[in-house]
Structures are given as structure tokens and as C-alpha cells.
Design a protein around this motif. Structure first.
Motif, PDB file in Angstrom:
ATOM      1  N   GLN A  18       2.238  33.969  14.316  1.00 24.31           N
ATOM      2  CA  GLN A  18       3.128  33.368  13.330  1.00 24.31           C
ATOM      3  C   GLN A  18       2.653  33.632  11.906  1.00 24.31           C
ATOM      4  OE1 GLN A  18       3.399  29.119  13.563  1.00 24.31           O
ATOM      5  NE2 GLN A  18       5.438  29.048  12.639  1.00 24.31           N
ATOM      6  N   ASP A  19       1.349  33.613  11.701  1.00 24.83           N
ATOM      7  CA  ASP A  19       0.798  33.812  10.357  1.00 24.83           C
ATOM      8  C   ASP A  19       0.883  35.270   9.906  1.00 24.83           C
ATOM      9  OD1 ASP A  19       0.224  31.137  10.230  1.00 24.83           O
ATOM     10  OD2 ASP A  19      -1.875  31.359  10.859  1.00 24.83           O
ATOM     11  N   ASN A  20       0.747  36.218  10.841  1.00 24.12           N
ATOM     12  CA  ASN A  20       0.628  37.624  10.469  1.00 24.12           C
ATOM     13  C   ASN A  20       1.890  38.447  10.690  1.00 24.12           C
ATOM     14  OD1 ASN A  20      -2.491  38.137   9.888  1.00 24.12           O
ATOM     15  ND2 ASN A  20      -2.351  36.717  11.609  1.00 24.12           N
ATOM     16  N   PHE A  21       2.810  37.951  11.525  1.00 23.77           N
ATOM     17  CA  PHE A  21       4.015  38.729  11.832  1.00 23.77           C
ATOM     18  C   PHE A  21       5.275  37.911  11.608  1.00 23.77           C
ATOM     19  CE2 PHE A  21       0.605  40.631  14.323  1.00 23.77           C
ATOM     20  CZ  PHE A  21       0.772  41.980  14.069  1.00 23.77           C
ATOM     21  N   VAL A  22       5.235  37.002  10.650  1.00 30.01           N
ATOM     22  CA  VAL A  22       6.398  36.151  10.407  1.00 30.01           C
ATOM     23  C   VAL A  22       7.600  36.987   9.988  1.00 30.01           C
ATOM     24  CG1 VAL A  22       5.671  35.736   8.008  1.00 30.01           C
ATOM     25  CG2 VAL A  22       7.221  34.130   9.154  1.00 30.01           C
ATOM     26  N   GLY A  23       7.387  38.051   9.214  1.00 29.29           N
ATOM     27  CA  GLY A  23       8.492  38.911   8.813  1.00 29.29           C
ATOM     28  C   GLY A  23       9.139  39.606   9.995  1.00 29.29           C
ATOM     29  N   PHE A  24       8.323  40.070  10.930  1.00 27.32           N
ATOM     30  CA  PHE A  24       8.842  40.744  12.118  1.00 27.32           C
ATOM     31  C   PHE A  24       9.706  39.793  12.943  1.00 27.32           C
ATOM     32  CE2 PHE A  24       8.224  41.413  16.713  1.00 27.32           C
ATOM     33  CZ  PHE A  24       8.861  42.643  16.855  1.00 27.32           C
ATOM     34  N   PHE A  25       9.202  38.575  13.183  1.00 25.41           N
ATOM     35  CA  PHE A  25       9.959  37.623  13.996  1.00 25.41           C
ATOM     36  C   PHE A  25      11.215  37.157  13.277  1.00 25.41           C
ATOM     37  CE2 PHE A  25       5.689  37.094  15.920  1.00 25.41           C
ATOM     38  CZ  PHE A  25       6.026  37.412  17.220  1.00 25.41           C
ATOM     39  N   ASP A  26      11.165  37.049  11.953  1.00 28.55           N
ATOM     40  CA  ASP A  26      12.374  36.710  11.207  1.00 28.55           C
ATOM     41  C   ASP A  26      13.420  37.822  11.335  1.00 28.55           C
ATOM     42  OD1 ASP A  26      11.334  34.314  10.409  1.00 28.55           O
ATOM     43  OD2 ASP A  26      10.714  34.995   8.410  1.00 28.55           O
ATOM     44  N   ALA A  27      12.962  39.080  11.309  1.00 28.58           N
ATOM     45  CA  ALA A  27      13.891  40.209  11.446  1.00 28.58           C
ATOM     46  C   ALA A  27      14.500  40.240  12.847  1.00 28.58           C
ATOM     47  CB  ALA A  27      13.168  41.519  11.149  1.00 28.58           C
ATOM     48  N   VAL A  28      13.677  39.994  13.870  1.00 29.25           N
ATOM     49  CA  VAL A  28      14.181  39.965  15.239  1.00 29.25           C
ATOM     50  C   VAL A  28      15.190  38.839  15.406  1.00 29.25           C
ATOM     51  CG1 VAL A  28      13.555  39.538  17.645  1.00 29.25           C
ATOM     52  CG2 VAL A  28      12.137  41.049  16.237  1.00 29.25           C
TER      53      VAL A  28
ATOM     54  N   ARG B  13      20.608  37.101  16.175  1.00 30.48           N
ATOM     55  CA  ARG B  13      21.646  36.142  15.774  1.00 30.48           C
ATOM     56  C   ARG B  13      22.933  36.861  15.377  1.00 30.48           C
ATOM     57  NH1 ARG B  13      21.657  33.951  10.826  1.00 30.48           N
ATOM     58  NH2 ARG B  13      19.411  34.316  10.647  1.00 30.48           N
ATOM     59  N   GLN B  14      22.806  37.983  14.658  1.00 33.90           N
ATOM     60  CA  GLN B  14      23.988  38.737  14.264  1.00 33.90           C
ATOM     61  C   GLN B  14      24.688  39.359  15.470  1.00 33.90           C
ATOM     62  OE1 GLN B  14      24.104  37.322  10.986  1.00 33.90           O
ATOM     63  NE2 GLN B  14      25.273  39.217  10.822  1.00 33.90           N
ATOM     64  N   SER B  15      23.889  39.907  16.388  1.00 33.85           N
ATOM     65  CA  SER B  15      24.472  40.524  17.591  1.00 33.85           C
ATOM     66  C   SER B  15      25.178  39.482  18.448  1.00 33.85           C
ATOM     67  CB  SER B  15      23.376  41.215  18.399  1.00 33.85           C
ATOM     68  OG  SER B  15      22.724  42.209  17.629  1.00 33.85           O
TER      69      SER B  15
ATOM     70  N   VAL C 202       8.602  27.845  18.125  1.00 32.07           N
ATOM     71  CA  VAL C 202       7.789  27.990  16.921  1.00 32.07           C
ATOM     72  C   VAL C 202       8.096  29.314  16.225  1.00 32.07           C
ATOM     73  CG1 VAL C 202       5.421  28.247  16.080  1.00 32.07           C
ATOM     74  CG2 VAL C 202       5.962  26.487  17.772  1.00 32.07           C
ATOM     75  N   LEU C 203       8.281  30.371  17.014  1.00 28.28           N
ATOM     76  CA  LEU C 203       8.475  31.699  16.441  1.00 28.28           C
ATOM     77  C   LEU C 203       9.903  31.938  15.954  1.00 28.28           C
ATOM     78  CD1 LEU C 203       6.432  33.832  19.012  1.00 28.28           C
ATOM     79  CD2 LEU C 203       5.721  33.127  16.728  1.00 28.28           C
ATOM     80  N   PHE C 204      10.907  31.340  16.631  1.00 27.13           N
ATOM     81  CA  PHE C 204      12.299  31.662  16.317  1.00 27.13           C
ATOM     82  C   PHE C 204      13.134  30.470  15.860  1.00 27.13           C
ATOM     83  CE2 PHE C 204      10.985  34.887  19.470  1.00 27.13           C
ATOM     84  CZ  PHE C 204      11.224  36.031  18.739  1.00 27.13           C
ATOM     85  N   GLY C 205      12.617  29.256  15.926  1.00 29.61           N
ATOM     86  CA  GLY C 205      13.380  28.098  15.497  1.00 29.61           C
ATOM     87  C   GLY C 205      14.427  27.684  16.512  1.00 29.61           C
ATOM     88  N   LEU C 206      15.282  26.731  16.119  1.00 25.33           N
ATOM     89  CA  LEU C 206      16.322  26.223  16.999  1.00 25.33           C
ATOM     90  C   LEU C 206      17.539  27.145  16.995  1.00 25.33           C
ATOM     91  CD1 LEU C 206      16.229  22.416  16.124  1.00 25.33           C
ATOM     92  CD2 LEU C 206      15.514  23.446  18.281  1.00 25.33           C
ATOM     93  N   GLY C 207      18.354  27.045  18.049  1.00 25.66           N
ATOM     94  CA  GLY C 207      19.590  27.807  18.102  1.00 25.66           C
ATOM     95  C   GLY C 207      19.692  28.674  19.345  1.00 25.66           C
ATOM     96  N   MET C 208      20.602  29.637  19.278  1.00 25.49           N
ATOM     97  CA  MET C 208      20.861  30.517  20.415  1.00 25.49           C
ATOM     98  C   MET C 208      19.702  31.477  20.672  1.00 25.49           C
ATOM     99  SD  MET C 208      23.170  31.456  22.747  1.00 25.49           S
ATOM    100  CE  MET C 208      24.896  31.271  22.285  1.00 25.49           C
ATOM    101  N   VAL C 209      19.008  31.918  19.632  1.00 25.78           N
ATOM    102  CA  VAL C 209      17.978  32.957  19.784  1.00 25.78           C
ATOM    103  C   VAL C 209      16.829  32.502  20.687  1.00 25.78           C
ATOM    104  CG1 VAL C 209      16.290  34.372  18.578  1.00 25.78           C
ATOM    105  CG2 VAL C 209      18.582  34.120  17.649  1.00 25.78           C
ATOM    106  N   PRO C 210      16.211  31.315  20.472  1.00 22.21           N
ATOM    107  CA  PRO C 210      15.144  30.921  21.402  1.00 22.21           C
ATOM    108  C   PRO C 210      15.634  30.756  22.835  1.00 22.21           C
ATOM    109  CG  PRO C 210      15.720  29.103  19.950  1.00 22.21           C
ATOM    110  CD  PRO C 210      16.367  30.336  19.389  1.00 22.21           C
TER     111      PRO C 210
END
Length: 281
Positions: free
Chosen positions: A26-36, A41-43, A152-160
């Protein structure tokens, strides 16, 4: 007692080590997980719009036509239409389409990753033996355990909910694809090789056609396992048929629970009859 205490004092820090690993990610790849998360979410949003925008009867007609193209029989078509009309009759059409979005999204990811891995595993037994404990862990580890770091990595919603579903359902696609490829008769493979077929030609023209029923069985199992996760997805904020089930559980509403549960069963029957493929003699 001294031995017991010694064992207790030498406790292996499994939980703490895993938690530290996810904290590091989470500390080192937060940008990657946000992009995923954004891409998924868009798809998912696009697929949901495709299923929810047209009139329900148009979607039902598409389901019926797809079933006839795959099965070439009228009985599966009738079953699919009745199950779809039941979901519409009960007032759960929108939630049903959202659940289908989750199921279809997870199936695309599972088959897109699982089929190539299954093919590679069938040709590399040592790799499959090393992969088997990982697949066992993915299917036997309680869902709520790996749902925590996914949240923790993706938050709430459809993605997790989608990620957790993929983790749970993917082993079926890998195992059944590997079984189908591995069960290809040796005579067929040797004949293809004797006629000058390359490895890729042998895979696409001999092994995959032979393994197609097993691959479709893997798709069927992936769909059923994905449907079994709709309630878990509802717990983490994913829309769909899991939401009324969770609401019924919280309010001890038996009518709502059985109503939404019956629609989930109808969706499972519909998808099973639509995609069931049997090897013809």
C-alpha cells in the motif's frame, strides 16, 4: 507444560508478516492499485451500462438468441426466458443486471488468465505441481480473510468484490483447462507433429478443440462460483442481488431473503443452461 509454553513462545508471526507485506504494498504501489481500481471501475461501468440501458425484453431476447446459437435446442431457450422473466417479475431486474456485470467481469478475467495458465501447466507438469498449493489456498482460505487486504488496497464498491471473486473462482478455470489439455489423446498430438505442426498449431488446432468441453465446464464452474460470491460482494458495497440478501439478514426479513435468494437461483439456472456444452459422441 514447559514444552507447550516453548511452542507458544516460538509463535510464527504469520498474521503480522502478511499484514506488514500488504502495508508495504500500500505504501509503495498506491499509484498502481489506484490505476487498477480506476480501470476496473470504468470497465465495469461500461458493461453495466450495456446491460441496464436497453429495455429488459430486448436483453431477454438477446439471451434467448445466444442460448439457441450455443445449444441448438428449444428447451434451454425456454428455461432461460422463464428464469429471466422471473427476475423481471420479482422487481429485481436492475440488481440482476448488476450481478451479471460482476459475474461476466470476473469470468472474463478468470478465463483470460486461467486458460493460458492451464495450457502452460498441462505442458509443464513441474510448474503445475508448484502451482497446485497456491490454487488450493485460493479456494480454501476463507473469503473474509483475503477480503480485508483487498478492501485496504481497493476501497469499497464493485472492484473489491470483483477481485475477491476472481481469487475464489480462477482455480476452477485453471484446473479444468489443464485437465482438458492433458487428456488430449497422444495419438492426435503425435499425428499433428508428424504432419509438421508447430507447437502453437498443435495447441490451437488439436488440443484446444479437444479440451473445449472441459474449458466450457471451467467457465460454467467459474460462473457458479462467482454467483456464490454475490452476498460477499454485497457486504463490501458492490451493487447487485447480494444487497437485498444482506439487508434481509440485517433486518431478519425472511420474505426479502427468500425472494432475492430465489432470483439468484434463477440466474444460476439461466447461465448454466445457456453455457452448458457436452462432448458429442
Amino acid at each position: 507444560m514447559d514444552l507447550v509454553q516453548l511452542i507458544l513462545d516460538a509463535k510464527i508471526p504469520v498474521g503480522r508478516s502478511v499484514a506488514s507485506g500488504f502495508t508495504w504494498l500500500q505504501d509503495n504501489f498506491v499509484g498502481f492499485f489506484d490505476a487498477v481500481e480506476y480501470g476496473l471501475r470504468q470497465s465495469i461501468g461500461t458493461l453495466s451500462a450495456v446491460l441496464t440501458t436497453p429495455h429488459p425484453l430486448i436483453i431477454i431476447a438477446v439471451f434467448a438468441a445466444l442460448t439457441y446459437l450455443l445449444q441448438r435446442r428449444l428447451l434451454p431457450v425456454a428455461i432461460v426466458v422463464v428464469c429471466a422473466l422471473f427476475a423481471l417479475n420479482q422487481g429485481y431486474w436492475g440488481l440482476t443486471m448488476q450481478t451479471l456485470t460482476l459475474v461476466l467481469g470476473s469470468c472474463v478475467i478468470c478465463m483470460g488468465i486461467g486458460v493460458p495458465l492451464g495450457i502452460y501447466s498441462a505442458h509443464h507438469p513441474r510448474f503445475y505441481r508448484a502451482l497446485t498449493p497456491v490454487l488450493d489456498l485460493m479456494q480454501t482460505l476463507p473469503t473474509f480473510v483475503y477480503l480485508i487486504p483487498v478492501l485496504v488496497l481497493f476501497g469499497l464498491g464493485m472492484v473489491p468484490g470483483l477481485v475477491a471473486t476472481v481469487i475464489f473462482a480462477m482455480p476452477a478455470a485453471i484446473r479444468l483447462t489443464e485437465l482438458g489439455i492433458r487428456s488430449t489423446p497422444t495419438a492426435l498430438s503425435e499425428a499433428a507433429t508428424a504432419f509438421g505442426a508447430t507447437n502453437m498449431q498443435r495447441i490451437f488446432k488439436v488440443e484446444l478443440p479437444w479440451a473445449f468441453p472441459q474449458i466450457m465446464a471451467g467457465l460454467n464452474q467459474t460462473i457458479m462460483l462467482s454467483l456464490s460470491m454475490v452476498v460477499i460482494a454485497g457486504l463490501v458495497g458492490a451493487p447487485g442481488l447480494g444487497v437485498p440478501v444482506v439487508r434481509a439478514l440485517n433486518s431478519v426479513n425472511a420474505a426479502l431473503g427468500f425472494e432475492s435468494g430465489a432470483v439468484i437461483v434463477a440466474v444460476a439456472i439461466m447461465l448454466d443452461r445457456m453455457l452448458r456444452v457436452e462432448r458429442k459422441a
